[in-house]
Structure formats: C-alpha cells, structure tokens
Motif scaffolding. Structure first.
Motif, PDB file in Angstrom:
ATOM      1  N   LYS A 129     -17.366 -11.920 -42.141  1.00  0.00           N
ATOM      2  CA  LYS A 129     -16.208 -12.716 -41.720  1.00  0.00           C
ATOM      3  C   LYS A 129     -16.256 -14.126 -42.328  1.00  0.00           C
ATOM      4  O   LYS A 129     -15.655 -15.060 -41.815  1.00  0.00           O
ATOM      5  N   GLN A 130     -16.949 -14.288 -43.446  1.00  0.00           N
ATOM      6  CA  GLN A 130     -17.090 -15.597 -44.070  1.00  0.00           C
ATOM      7  C   GLN A 130     -15.748 -16.120 -44.563  1.00  0.00           C
ATOM      8  O   GLN A 130     -14.828 -15.359 -44.841  1.00  0.00           O
ATOM      9  N   PHE A 131     -15.664 -17.450 -44.674  1.00  0.00           N
ATOM     10  CA  PHE A 131     -14.477 -18.083 -45.240  1.00  0.00           C
ATOM     11  C   PHE A 131     -14.875 -19.422 -45.852  1.00  0.00           C
ATOM     12  O   PHE A 131     -15.858 -20.029 -45.463  1.00  0.00           O
ATOM     13  N   ASP A 132     -14.084 -19.838 -46.826  1.00  0.00           N
ATOM     14  CA  ASP A 132     -14.309 -21.126 -47.476  1.00  0.00           C
ATOM     15  C   ASP A 132     -13.236 -22.095 -46.998  1.00  0.00           C
ATOM     16  O   ASP A 132     -12.202 -21.683 -46.456  1.00  0.00           O
ATOM     17  N   VAL A 133     -13.488 -23.368 -47.203  1.00  0.00           N
ATOM     18  CA  VAL A 133     -12.564 -24.430 -46.798  1.00  0.00           C
ATOM     19  C   VAL A 133     -12.316 -25.318 -48.007  1.00  0.00           C
ATOM     20  O   VAL A 133     -13.264 -25.755 -48.661  1.00  0.00           O
ATOM     21  N   SER A 134     -11.049 -25.569 -48.308  1.00  0.00           N
ATOM     22  CA  SER A 134     -10.727 -26.535 -49.364  1.00  0.00           C
ATOM     23  C   SER A 134      -9.728 -27.541 -48.805  1.00  0.00           C
ATOM     24  O   SER A 134      -9.012 -27.265 -47.846  1.00  0.00           O
ATOM     25  N   TRP A 135      -9.707 -28.712 -49.429  1.00  0.00           N
ATOM     26  CA  TRP A 135      -8.862 -29.816 -48.978  1.00  0.00           C
ATOM     27  C   TRP A 135      -8.050 -30.317 -50.157  1.00  0.00           C
ATOM     28  O   TRP A 135      -8.609 -30.627 -51.216  1.00  0.00           O
ATOM     29  N   ASN A 136      -6.723 -30.383 -50.002  1.00  0.00           N
ATOM     30  CA  ASN A 136      -5.847 -30.935 -51.016  1.00  0.00           C
ATOM     31  C   ASN A 136      -5.450 -32.327 -50.536  1.00  0.00           C
ATOM     32  O   ASN A 136      -4.587 -32.458 -49.660  1.00  0.00           O
ATOM     33  N   GLU A 137      -6.101 -33.338 -51.084  1.00  0.00           N
ATOM     34  CA  GLU A 137      -5.871 -34.729 -50.656  1.00  0.00           C
ATOM     35  C   GLU A 137      -4.427 -35.164 -50.893  1.00  0.00           C
ATOM     36  O   GLU A 137      -3.821 -35.793 -50.031  1.00  0.00           O
ATOM     37  N   ASP A 155     -12.999 -14.170 -46.893  1.00  0.00           N
ATOM     38  CA  ASP A 155     -13.905 -13.354 -47.706  1.00  0.00           C
ATOM     39  C   ASP A 155     -14.521 -14.107 -48.882  1.00  0.00           C
ATOM     40  O   ASP A 155     -14.839 -13.510 -49.907  1.00  0.00           O
ATOM     41  N   LYS A 156     -14.677 -15.405 -48.742  1.00  0.00           N
ATOM     42  CA  LYS A 156     -15.289 -16.205 -49.805  1.00  0.00           C
ATOM     43  C   LYS A 156     -16.411 -17.033 -49.186  1.00  0.00           C
ATOM     44  O   LYS A 156     -16.232 -17.636 -48.126  1.00  0.00           O
ATOM     45  N   ALA A 157     -17.555 -17.043 -49.853  1.00  0.00           N
ATOM     46  CA  ALA A 157     -18.688 -17.827 -49.359  1.00  0.00           C
ATOM     47  C   ALA A 157     -18.310 -19.305 -49.296  1.00  0.00           C
ATOM     48  O   ALA A 157     -17.567 -19.802 -50.148  1.00  0.00           O
ATOM     49  N   TYR A 158     -18.817 -19.977 -48.296  1.00  0.00           N
ATOM     50  CA  TYR A 158     -18.515 -21.390 -48.094  1.00  0.00           C
ATOM     51  C   TYR A 158     -19.124 -22.242 -49.204  1.00  0.00           C
ATOM     52  O   TYR A 158     -20.274 -22.048 -49.599  1.00  0.00           O
ATOM     53  N   THR A 159     -18.353 -23.211 -49.693  1.00  0.00           N
ATOM     54  CA  THR A 159     -18.806 -24.166 -50.702  1.00  0.00           C
ATOM     55  C   THR A 159     -19.271 -25.433 -49.992  1.00  0.00           C
ATOM     56  O   THR A 159     -18.475 -26.128 -49.357  1.00  0.00           O
ATOM     57  N   VAL A 160     -20.555 -25.733 -50.088  1.00  0.00           N
ATOM     58  CA  VAL A 160     -21.144 -26.895 -49.414  1.00  0.00           C
ATOM     59  C   VAL A 160     -20.642 -28.184 -50.062  1.00  0.00           C
ATOM     60  O   VAL A 160     -20.637 -28.312 -51.280  1.00  0.00           O
ATOM     61  N   VAL A 161     -20.203 -29.134 -49.220  1.00  0.00           N
ATOM     62  CA  VAL A 161     -19.753 -30.432 -49.718  1.00  0.00           C
ATOM     63  C   VAL A 161     -20.649 -31.579 -49.245  1.00  0.00           C
ATOM     64  O   VAL A 161     -20.510 -32.703 -49.697  1.00  0.00           O
ATOM     65  N   GLY A 162     -21.539 -31.285 -48.299  1.00  0.00           N
ATOM     66  CA  GLY A 162     -22.442 -32.308 -47.768  1.00  0.00           C
ATOM     67  C   GLY A 162     -22.026 -32.744 -46.373  1.00  0.00           C
ATOM     68  O   GLY A 162     -20.840 -32.826 -46.067  1.00  0.00           O
ATOM     69  N   GLY A 163     -23.003 -32.983 -45.527  1.00  0.00           N
ATOM     70  CA  GLY A 163     -22.733 -33.433 -44.161  1.00  0.00           C
ATOM     71  C   GLY A 163     -22.588 -32.316 -43.152  1.00  0.00           C
ATOM     72  O   GLY A 163     -22.449 -32.574 -41.953  1.00  0.00           O
ATOM     73  N   GLU A 164     -22.629 -31.058 -43.605  1.00  0.00           N
ATOM     74  CA  GLU A 164     -22.498 -29.940 -42.682  1.00  0.00           C
ATOM     75  C   GLU A 164     -23.716 -29.880 -41.768  1.00  0.00           C
ATOM     76  O   GLU A 164     -24.819 -30.246 -42.157  1.00  0.00           O
ATOM     77  N   ALA A 224     -17.671 -22.666 -40.968  1.00  0.00           N
ATOM     78  CA  ALA A 224     -17.612 -21.946 -42.239  1.00  0.00           C
ATOM     79  C   ALA A 224     -19.014 -21.768 -42.824  1.00  0.00           C
ATOM     80  O   ALA A 224     -19.354 -20.686 -43.313  1.00  0.00           O
ATOM     81  N   MET A 225     -19.830 -22.803 -42.740  1.00  0.00           N
ATOM     82  CA  MET A 225     -21.184 -22.719 -43.290  1.00  0.00           C
ATOM     83  C   MET A 225     -22.037 -21.723 -42.504  1.00  0.00           C
ATOM     84  O   MET A 225     -22.778 -20.938 -43.086  1.00  0.00           O
ATOM     85  N   SER A 226     -21.915 -21.744 -41.179  1.00  0.00           N
ATOM     86  CA  SER A 226     -22.740 -20.850 -40.360  1.00  0.00           C
ATOM     87  C   SER A 226     -22.330 -19.380 -40.509  1.00  0.00           C
ATOM     88  O   SER A 226     -23.133 -18.490 -40.249  1.00  0.00           O
ATOM     89  N   LEU A 227     -21.102 -19.126 -40.945  1.00  0.00           N
ATOM     90  CA  LEU A 227     -20.621 -17.746 -41.123  1.00  0.00           C
ATOM     91  C   LEU A 227     -20.718 -17.273 -42.575  1.00  0.00           C
ATOM     92  O   LEU A 227     -20.459 -16.101 -42.862  1.00  0.00           O
TER      93      LEU A 227
END
Length: 189
Positions: A91-99, A109-118, A83-86
């Motif tokens: 063709k970008q995409f974001d990733v979210s996690w519902n714990e 179509d959403k820029a990736y949100t950096v969370v650290g460790g990528e 996700a970060m590299s794209l």
C-alpha cells in the motif's frame, strides 16, 4: 475599454482603425490571481489546537514512533512520515509537492522519495494547526481531504489516508493502540 463611434447608414464599408492600448502589468490584472486573493481574504484560515497523540502506533505489528496530533478527536499524522513508514509495502505511496500551483500529489504504488526531516520526533507540546488550503491529488485526481499545517508540515487524518489507499486502520481502546495494517482493507468505523 471605451470605443467611440458614430452610427451612420452610409459608407458602411469604409475602412476603420481602432487603437487599443497595449496591455502591460501596470494597466492590467491577472484575473485568476485576483479571484484567489479575494477567496483567501474572504475565508480566514481555520486554526485549531493540536495535542500530541499519546497512543502507541503499530505499523504491520511493529511499533513506530510518529510525530502525530489529535485535532478535534481525530488522529492526524505527518503525511511524509506515513508515506515513509509504508514504503516497501503493498500500500506504499509517494508524495510530491508543486510549489507553483500549491498542489500535493499522492502517487499510489510508488516507493516514497525521502526529502529529509521524516520521522523526526516531536517536542510533546501543544501546537496550533492551520487548515491546509492546498489542492490534494491522488494519482492526478482531486481528493477532498482535510489537512492541517503544523510547523510547516502537512498532517492528514489517519482514517482519510487509510480510506484513500485502502489501508486497514484499527483502534484498541484497552491498550490505547492505533493499528495500521497494509495487508488488510479499510473498514469504515
């Protein structure tokens, strides 16, 4: 629950009181949690060997170093690294996690949100990959993708992500190079 009663054919309109016990955590169960626990107990987590991918990877022609693994002959990339590299491409995409619900949501179509460790480099050693059992959504709709967890990170089959987001994926056997092209469409191998 037990209800004792007698069936009499007279006085049928008589007022009746039924005392039900108050539901508490001590005298009740969460049906959904019980089913989930039974399913997890019934299906042991599938564990496989994950070998570091030795292939060179080009993203839109630029060499990028990924912490990627080969599992059963397929390339698996850390989802957040992809996700970060794209990010910033068409063709970008974001990733979210519902714990709480254990849901991975991929948002087109959403820029990736950096969370650290990528993009952290791997150590080059073989790892154990455990089948990921989280629900995977793309734009709110469930996607039937196989993913593995390695050292707490989710790794997805590169071609599955390519197909999901219509990203061109190529393999040059002569040079051992994987190509990721956001300007090309996905083509089934």
């Amino acid at each position: 629950v037990t209800i004792d009663f007698s069936m009499l054919t007279y006085n049928i309109n008589k007022e009746m009181t039924i005392d039900m016990p108050k539901l508490t955590p001590e005298n009740s169960i969460d049906y959904n949690e019980m089913i989930k626990a039974a399913a997890e107990a019934a299906v042991p987590a599938k564990e496989l060997k994950a070998m570091p991918t030795a292939s060179k990877v080009l993203v839109n022609g630029k060499a990028i170093s990924f912490d990627a693994y080969t599992i059963e002959g397929n390339n698996y990339f850390k989802l957040r690294d992809l996700a970060m590299s794209l990010s910033g491409t068409q063709k970008q995409f974001d990733v979210s996690w519902n714990e709480e619900k254990k849901i991975i949501n991929l948002i087109s179509d959403k820029a990736y949100t950096v969370v650290g460790g990528e993009m952290s480099p791997g150590d080059g050693n073989e790892k154990t990959a455990v089948m990921n059992v989280s629900v995977i959504l793309k734009d709110g709709l469930e996607l039937p993708l196989n993913a593995y967890t390695i050292n707490g990170n989710n790794y997805f089959k590169l071609r599955d992500i390519g197909q999901a987001f219509n990203i061109g994926i190529t393999w040059d056997e002569a040079t051992g190079t994987i190509g990721i092209d956001t300007e090309a469409d996905y083509i089934e191998p």
